[in-house]
Motif scaffolding. Sequence first.
Motif, PDB file in Angstrom:
ATOM      1  N   ARG A  78      10.417   5.432  36.613  1.00 50.89           N
ATOM      2  CA  ARG A  78      11.025   5.562  37.931  1.00 50.89           C
ATOM      3  C   ARG A  78      10.461   6.751  38.683  1.00 50.89           C
ATOM      4  O   ARG A  78      10.144   6.666  39.877  1.00 50.89           O
ATOM      5  CB  ARG A  78      12.545   5.725  37.795  1.00 50.89           C
ATOM      6  CG  ARG A  78      13.274   4.482  37.331  1.00 50.89           C
ATOM      7  CD  ARG A  78      14.756   4.766  37.219  1.00 50.89           C
ATOM      8  NE  ARG A  78      15.486   3.600  36.730  1.00 50.89           N
ATOM      9  CZ  ARG A  78      16.788   3.585  36.515  1.00 50.89           C
ATOM     10  NH1 ARG A  78      17.499   4.680  36.728  1.00 50.89           N
ATOM     11  NH2 ARG A  78      17.379   2.491  36.078  1.00 50.89           N
ATOM     12  N   ARG A 120      14.868  -0.990  39.291  1.00 46.82           N
ATOM     13  CA  ARG A 120      14.734  -2.007  38.241  1.00 46.82           C
ATOM     14  C   ARG A 120      13.869  -1.541  37.082  1.00 46.82           C
ATOM     15  O   ARG A 120      13.821  -2.191  36.034  1.00 46.82           O
ATOM     16  CB  ARG A 120      14.141  -3.290  38.837  1.00 46.82           C
ATOM     17  CG  ARG A 120      15.124  -4.066  39.707  1.00 46.82           C
ATOM     18  CD  ARG A 120      14.646  -5.492  39.941  1.00 46.82           C
ATOM     19  NE  ARG A 120      13.416  -5.518  40.701  1.00 46.82           N
ATOM     20  CZ  ARG A 120      13.371  -5.656  42.030  1.00 46.82           C
ATOM     21  NH1 ARG A 120      14.495  -5.755  42.735  1.00 46.82           N
ATOM     22  NH2 ARG A 120      12.208  -5.688  42.667  1.00 46.82           N
ATOM     23  N   VAL A 121      13.180  -0.414  37.266  1.00 40.66           N
ATOM     24  CA  VAL A 121      12.358   0.134  36.187  1.00 40.66           C
ATOM     25  C   VAL A 121      13.274   0.721  35.122  1.00 40.66           C
ATOM     26  O   VAL A 121      14.189   1.499  35.427  1.00 40.66           O
ATOM     27  CB  VAL A 121      11.395   1.221  36.729  1.00 40.66           C
ATOM     28  CG1 VAL A 121      10.588   1.837  35.589  1.00 40.66           C
ATOM     29  CG2 VAL A 121      10.465   0.624  37.771  1.00 40.66           C
ATOM     30  N   SER A 122      13.048   0.365  33.892  1.00 44.89           N
ATOM     31  CA  SER A 122      13.970   0.761  32.817  1.00 44.89           C
ATOM     32  C   SER A 122      13.877   2.232  32.447  1.00 44.89           C
ATOM     33  O   SER A 122      14.887   2.895  32.225  1.00 44.89           O
ATOM     34  CB  SER A 122      13.717  -0.104  31.571  1.00 44.89           C
ATOM     35  OG  SER A 122      12.356   0.011  31.155  1.00 44.89           O
ATOM     36  N   SER A 123      12.671   2.776  32.365  1.00 43.08           N
ATOM     37  CA  SER A 123      12.501   4.153  31.903  1.00 43.08           C
ATOM     38  C   SER A 123      12.607   5.147  33.059  1.00 43.08           C
ATOM     39  O   SER A 123      12.192   4.871  34.180  1.00 43.08           O
ATOM     40  CB  SER A 123      11.145   4.322  31.215  1.00 43.08           C
ATOM     41  OG  SER A 123      10.096   4.165  32.149  1.00 43.08           O
ATOM     42  N   THR A 124      13.160   6.321  32.748  1.00 43.17           N
ATOM     43  CA  THR A 124      13.273   7.381  33.750  1.00 43.17           C
ATOM     44  C   THR A 124      11.897   7.866  34.184  1.00 43.17           C
ATOM     45  O   THR A 124      11.659   8.143  35.368  1.00 43.17           O
ATOM     46  CB  THR A 124      14.085   8.562  33.190  1.00 43.17           C
ATOM     47  OG1 THR A 124      15.358   8.091  32.752  1.00 43.17           O
ATOM     48  CG2 THR A 124      14.263   9.640  34.231  1.00 43.17           C
TER      49      THR A 124
END
Length: 301
Positions: free
Chosen positions: A235, A228-232
């Motif tokens: 994550r 659910r974390v947007s940025s790589t």
Amino acid sequence: MSSINQSSVSEFLLLGLSRQPQHQQQLLFLLFLIMYLATVLGNLLIILAISTDSRLHTPMYFFLSNLSFVDVCFSSSSVPKVLANHILGSQAISFSGCLTQLYFLSVFAEMDNFLLAVMAYDRFVAICHPLHYTAKMTHQLCALLVVESWVVANLNALLHTVLMARLSFCGDNIIPHFFCDVTRLLKLSCSDTHLNDLMILYVTGLIMLAPFVCILVSYILIACAVLRVSSTGGRWKAFSTCGSHLAVVCLFYGTIISLYFNPSSSHSAGRDMAAAMMYTVVTPMLNPFIYSLRNRDMKGL
């Protein structure tokens, strides 16, 4: 040693290394010695680093220091006897010594299991509930989890040791292993081992399965949170906080599953000894390296 009962059994013979040719025995002895020294030194350094650096006085490192202590004890329950027997040119272990070794091996194997589950829960709280981490993972809870783990592990080990002590042993007293493995001992007994088998299946099975399920559920929830974390970058940062623990979990459970959950027809003495060596000697040795090399805080010391 034929036609004898438990009261006249004074010793068993551990044939772990002696089954090999002489040159391989020397090589295995050297290998055991190096791995044992690396295990003791590496884990003691982890404990020393955590106890002396205030930055590491957190729940994760509290559990890690306990895991390092357990790993030292785990290896010390079997390897020194292997080394001593090789030096003395003997494969003997007394009946009481065999039961004592069985007890401590069971305690520390289960403690490894419990601590890995507790550490998975710690990572779950840290990643999925970061704002409530301090409130949830209190010093009291951490201490309680470790104490409860010790209590359950000791009670289970005591149960199996007492059940083993009541058995009679006839004929063959040779154990084709480097430690007193419970499955090998049951095969040597001429008593009814039905109760022992049931306790291993249900009690030990539950004790081993429950932490594994806890680890599995924790990492499923962690994976869902990370996705659910947007940025790589975010994550990767979230995953890297539990990468070391996940590597140790895979190593520990992978060897146990290969040893105890494969069809018995596919087993051989050499394969069983190699797998047992992995989780009793190799895994405790690798844990400090895995946590040190993959952990930013440990590498910064």
